[in-house]
Scaffold this active site. Sequence first.
Site, PDB file in Angstrom:
ATOM      1  N   THR A   1       0.838  -1.193   0.000  1.00  9.76           N
ATOM      2  CA  THR A   1       0.000   0.000   0.000  1.00  9.76           C
ATOM      3  C   THR A   1       0.876   1.247   0.000  1.00  9.76           C
ATOM      4  O   THR A   1       1.903   1.295   0.685  1.00  9.76           O
ATOM      5  CB  THR A   1      -0.909   0.007   1.242  1.00  9.76           C
ATOM      6  OG1 THR A   1      -1.690  -1.176   1.239  1.00  9.76           O
ATOM      7  CG2 THR A   1      -1.827   1.232   1.237  1.00  9.76           C
ATOM      8  N   ARG A  29     -12.396  -9.652  -2.012  1.00  9.28           N
ATOM      9  CA  ARG A  29     -12.000  -8.973  -0.770  1.00  9.28           C
ATOM     10  C   ARG A  29     -11.533  -7.537  -1.035  1.00  9.28           C
ATOM     11  O   ARG A  29     -10.768  -7.269  -1.956  1.00  9.28           O
ATOM     12  CB  ARG A  29     -10.882  -9.764  -0.103  1.00  9.28           C
ATOM     13  CG  ARG A  29     -10.377  -9.165   1.220  1.00  9.28           C
ATOM     14  CD  ARG A  29      -9.166  -8.293   1.061  1.00  9.28           C
ATOM     15  NE  ARG A  29      -8.660  -7.833   2.353  1.00  9.28           N
ATOM     16  CZ  ARG A  29      -7.695  -6.929   2.502  1.00  9.28           C
ATOM     17  NH1 ARG A  29      -7.137  -6.396   1.449  1.00  9.28           N
ATOM     18  NH2 ARG A  29      -7.291  -6.570   3.704  1.00  9.28           N
ATOM     19  N   GLY A  31      -9.961  -4.174   1.186  1.00 11.53           N
ATOM     20  CA  GLY A  31      -9.401  -3.739   2.464  1.00 11.53           C
ATOM     21  C   GLY A  31      -9.807  -2.320   2.827  1.00 11.53           C
ATOM     22  O   GLY A  31     -10.799  -1.786   2.322  1.00 11.53           O
ATOM     23  N   THR A  52      -1.854   2.082   6.348  1.00 13.51           N
ATOM     24  CA  THR A  52      -1.487   0.810   5.753  1.00 13.51           C
ATOM     25  C   THR A  52      -1.432  -0.234   6.857  1.00 13.51           C
ATOM     26  O   THR A  52      -1.031   0.071   7.973  1.00 13.51           O
ATOM     27  CB  THR A  52      -0.134   0.888   5.025  1.00 13.51           C
ATOM     28  OG1 THR A  52       0.155  -0.357   4.416  1.00 13.51           O
ATOM     29  CG2 THR A  52       0.981   1.261   5.973  1.00 13.51           C
ATOM     30  N   GLY A  55      -6.060  -4.643   6.927  1.00 11.66           N
ATOM     31  CA  GLY A  55      -7.201  -3.817   6.603  1.00 11.66           C
ATOM     32  C   GLY A  55      -8.472  -4.107   7.362  1.00 11.66           C
ATOM     33  O   GLY A  55      -9.211  -3.189   7.728  1.00 11.66           O
TER      34      GLY A  55
END
Lengths: 132, 170
Positions: A1, A29, A31, A52, A55
């Site tokens: 991230t 999925r 986050g 970051t 998540g």
Amino acid sequence: TVGAVARDAAGHVAAATSTGGLTGKRWGRIGDAPLIGAGTYADDRAAAVSATGAGEYFIREGVAHEICARVRLAGAPLREAADAVMAETRELGGRGGVIVTGPDGETVYSFTTPGMYRGRASAEGARSVGIY
Amino acid sequence: SDWTLLVHGGAGSMTRDTIDAAQDAAARAGLNAALDAGSAVLAGGGSAVDAVEAAVRVLEDDPAFNAGRGAVFTHEGHIELDAAIMDGATRDAGAVAAVTRTRNPVTLARHVMVDSPHVLLAGKGADAFSAEQGIEQIDPAWFATPERRRQLDDMKARKTGSFDVDLKYG
């Protein structure tokens, strides 16, 4: 991230976050990064936050908005708000980090896991890059 | 003027204990390039939202980081990208999830914020909105790197779940 937060010369703040997510993610999925208030939030009355980490925990804590809410409503200093929210997120089981800047230009790194890559610059010429 | 800029660039499983010299140099160069891009905007009197978009675009294009080019693979071997942006002056916000063909997802998120009545678009619809907005499209193969493919293969060989946060490929 990856992400960035900034405070401009007019005193406005902004945040952005971008990610590929988790290796091997399934079932669509998603986050925290694209969820406003979890991984990304900006409010001139408080701060700009990009996150970051794990998540699912950041979503449950509402990390980015929670930091801003503590600053705006409780008058918490940025450092205190960020560290407290990251500590609460860790209690849930989630580790990671945030970068934060306020409308007064104060900047904060807060993280609860290694492997945090950070950079900072300012109008005064301050410049640093580190791997924590 | 008085401005500040912070960036972060996650590189998956690498920590100070595991990173080699080349990876360290690449990560630091990427972070510095992102600071250069964002600082140029702010030093020129640009807005904070312009600066964060500029900085994140640089990190998305850098294969050292898990975003854009260099992003991790899904279980099925695809790359699905997420991004968000928020303007603290107005609390306008835009975000995208699971997009596959936009070179810089943060720019797509900004278009969601500015050019749509919505906050979060996902999947095929977000890809379609991106194309309609004239944002740069790219073959998804451009995002892929051998190291990220190796990490997916390694994860599958270990038969561990994608939510093994200690493995932390992502």
